[in-house]
Motif scaffolding. Sequence first.
Motif, PDB file in Angstrom:
ATOM      1  N   ALA A  19      39.610  37.306  34.876  1.00 27.58           N
ATOM      2  CA  ALA A  19      38.201  37.726  34.916  1.00 27.58           C
ATOM      3  C   ALA A  19      37.455  37.255  33.676  1.00 27.58           C
ATOM      4  CB  ALA A  19      38.122  39.253  35.043  1.00 27.58           C
ATOM      5  N   THR A  20      38.081  37.407  32.500  1.00 30.93           N
ATOM      6  CA  THR A  20      37.445  36.958  31.259  1.00 30.93           C
ATOM      7  C   THR A  20      37.301  35.437  31.258  1.00 30.93           C
ATOM      8  OG1 THR A  20      38.475  38.825  30.113  1.00 30.93           O
ATOM      9  CG2 THR A  20      37.586  37.039  28.750  1.00 30.93           C
ATOM     10  N   ALA A  21      38.327  34.765  31.770  1.00 29.54           N
ATOM     11  CA  ALA A  21      38.276  33.303  31.813  1.00 29.54           C
ATOM     12  C   ALA A  21      37.129  32.833  32.706  1.00 29.54           C
ATOM     13  CB  ALA A  21      39.610  32.743  32.306  1.00 29.54           C
ATOM     14  N   ASP A  22      36.910  33.500  33.839  1.00 28.02           N
ATOM     15  CA  ASP A  22      35.798  33.131  34.722  1.00 28.02           C
ATOM     16  C   ASP A  22      34.461  33.315  34.011  1.00 28.02           C
ATOM     17  OD1 ASP A  22      37.427  32.372  36.751  1.00 28.02           O
ATOM     18  OD2 ASP A  22      37.164  34.178  37.962  1.00 28.02           O
ATOM     19  N   ALA A  23      34.331  34.447  33.313  1.00 29.67           N
ATOM     20  CA  ALA A  23      33.075  34.699  32.602  1.00 29.67           C
ATOM     21  C   ALA A  23      32.872  33.685  31.482  1.00 29.67           C
ATOM     22  CB  ALA A  23      33.084  36.122  32.034  1.00 29.67           C
ATOM     23  N   LEU A  24      33.955  33.343  30.805  1.00 26.26           N
ATOM     24  CA  LEU A  24      33.869  32.345  29.737  1.00 26.26           C
ATOM     25  C   LEU A  24      33.527  30.971  30.310  1.00 26.26           C
ATOM     26  CD1 LEU A  24      34.197  31.712  26.716  1.00 26.26           C
ATOM     27  CD2 LEU A  24      36.645  31.315  27.159  1.00 26.26           C
ATOM     28  N   ALA A  25      34.109  30.640  31.453  1.00 27.57           N
ATOM     29  CA  ALA A  25      33.806  29.350  32.098  1.00 27.57           C
ATOM     30  C   ALA A  25      32.327  29.266  32.452  1.00 27.57           C
ATOM     31  CB  ALA A  25      34.667  29.179  33.347  1.00 27.57           C
ATOM     32  N   GLU A  26      31.751  30.372  32.936  1.00 26.73           N
ATOM     33  CA  GLU A  26      30.332  30.369  33.260  1.00 26.73           C
ATOM     34  C   GLU A  26      29.498  30.236  31.993  1.00 26.73           C
ATOM     35  OE1 GLU A  26      27.119  29.981  35.349  1.00 26.73           O
ATOM     36  OE2 GLU A  26      29.098  30.222  36.298  1.00 26.73           O
TER      37      GLU A  26
END
Length: 843
Positions: A19-26
């Motif tokens: 979840a954090t990785a997705d937010a960071l990717a965005e």
Amino acid sequence: MSDSSRSALRLALSLADPATADALAERMRRPLLALLADRLGLPEKMVDELLGRDAGQLRAALEADPVEWLAAAAETGDPLVGRALWDAEYRADDGSSVRAMVEAPGLLPILLDAADFWDSRWYADDGLLSVVYDVDSPLMALVLTHGFAGLSVEGLGAFCAYLPPPAVVDACLSLLGLWGTIEPLVDYLSLHDQVPIMSACHPWLPDLVRAAIAAPDPEAFLRRHRPAGEWADPEHLYALATLRCGYDDFTAKPEGLDWELILREHARMPFCRANLPTTDPRAESPLLLLTQWEGCPADLVWESFREDPIGTARHAADLPIEAFTGPWTDDDERNAVFFFGLEPGIRTGRLSVERVLAEVAPAEAVLTYLPLDHEPTRKALAHLLDALGTDPANWLTFYARMSTARGSVTALVADATSPHARRKRHTSWPRPVPAQFPAESPEHARPTFLQVFACASEEVQCAVVPYFDARAVQQLLVFGNPSPAVRAAVVAAHGRSAQVAMAAGYALSDEKLRYLLDLDEPAVDATLFRYGRLDQAECARMLAGRLRDGGSRPVPDELLAVLDDPDADYPRVQLATGLGSGDLGVARRILARLRSLHLPASRLRVLVAVWERGGPDAVREILAMDHLPVTLRRRTAKLLDTPDGLALLRTRLAEAESPETLLAYLAASTSQPRDRLQRLRSEGLAPPWPALTAAQEAGSLDGELLSALLREPDCPRPLLLAALDDLPVWGADWIPNGLGSGRLTPTDLLTRAAPARAALHSLQQYVYHQPGDGLGAGPDDESGAQLSGATGQSGCVRAEALAQEHLGTDVDAWAVCLQLLPTFAGTLPELLATAGALTQHAV
């Protein structure tokens, strides 16, 4: 975005929870798109359009196999995507750039299957079809055989000559289906007369096209005139088109392809280099490629062999024995055919080794290219050689006549054993020559004879070796692998000279070297010292007169003689092994050769050793040589007549060899540290590692000296760890050796290396990424030392734990960490802690 920043982003996405990785990717969408564009070889804008707004897809693309991802992009059927795929250079696992569509031609069929060829963009001047329908395009064969996608009248006119009649009819049907009118067929007829090769290869085609145009249903007419079942399989047609283009990218004939169809195509338009559709010099002769297929008709193989004997021998799957038995006018061509053809033919069983021995000539060439490491071949030859028996005259005659024999091996054996032959039988070695120093590889008929001789029984070899000349003896012992019994027979017949000649081989195996060293024979040792591959301990032992069994003797005259050899160019470190010999003769010669010694310890070592072994008078002879500094000579001369002179000299030597003195020498500013280190090594001294480590801990070790020490294979772990405190981003080439030897671990790089940017680069450059291993370096990162197992896993676990401890699920903290990275001076854990603290403070 720099390479290090991209690597950091990739590592961050791999360490954060999903979840954090997705937010960071965005959050980091723009730099992530740049990273993906570089990895996949497509423009950022196109990657963005293909991925949409889903951050999970961004991360998935980062970890996906590039070819699989590009294949998914090809499924869009978009002509712009197709053109971009043609230009794409994706990043392979080893970090190299690879042409996507050229190296992965399966992308093109996926794209063409999904394409809408009513879209005019396919036919733009810079569109994909204009590229792949070029005769030099490596994808032209795929396009021609994949339903003739997007085929134009000009394309058909350019390539129909290279396709079989049924495929040409299919192409006409494709034109009708694509355009929906007979106009392209009308245009084709007007073009036909302008392309002579079309008339020559398909003279029936104009009449068929005219009839189809006039027919009520042109499509039905053409289908009725297409031979049923012939060239209907796209795989068969692709193989033919690839063959016609001279592309050497297939290995087997497609299943179900009838050889009769191939023969008809050859009759229609011969498979020869003159009929290639390309001028690319790398294209192979189609006929030559055709011979690679299992079951290629003998007529085609022979035609290819007549056109290109060497190429056919190299490529043909099955070359009959008659290809080797014909008359030869060119020895080089014959040898090349034997080289490429005999071994694979015999190993695969397509050629009978018994027939080769009995029918192929000349004998020497056959024997040279037989695969004698192939047990059936070796047995067959040994059985034939049994006729020579233990009679040396048979073997000597066999060798003497081998170079001039024009018949087969069987005939040569019969001639050598015949008592009624007109020519002279040999009872001694023909044209004997002495051994060589250093030993050189056999030449002319000698290597072939020695290989053949090795196939004989041990009894035969023991009976014949007494009749070898000195060079054959040397070459047998150095380059052959005779059994202990045969080697003993050689020595019994030829004496010590055989062992001396053997010692002149540079690349002796460890077993042969031990055998010679264990002799403790002066002449053998001298030859080994001059030409052999000895380590420093063995050189020092010889120059000191110590025996292998623990005894001692005066240094032999033979060894002193090789030290006097003006043609010998000994490495300085090899001569330095004799500095502690104490033998006066050795000391005189080494000082004369070295001319000067860099270190006081080396000079004193010579004097102490000579005094201990030869007394004060021997030392006076050394001083009289005038090869030592004046001050040292004067001080030593005064000690020679004093009772405790030797003890005082030993004290001075101990001081000169002390860690403190050697450290001072290495730290001197008179020359480069690397030069001083090399001088120390060249005179047989090791760096004083404990003193160097203590100096580093005290902060007094010069940075340049430390850099020089890091590349030494025995540099201790504390110094390597100290160097991690100020790691360069580029040029830390000592790290792979440290990791490979276990003196460093990935965890050391993670927790101790600084600055963080350099630590990250080193981790991703030298620690290869595997599932559960390493620290997140991706397949597009360079890889130096490959590490696996518990060490890599523990480093990865530690990295994940540190990231979760300091950054957790706080996207802002992850973003701050990436922003700080390029200029942060501390370690990676310190960077993580700082980023976490800054974010919490801001909140």
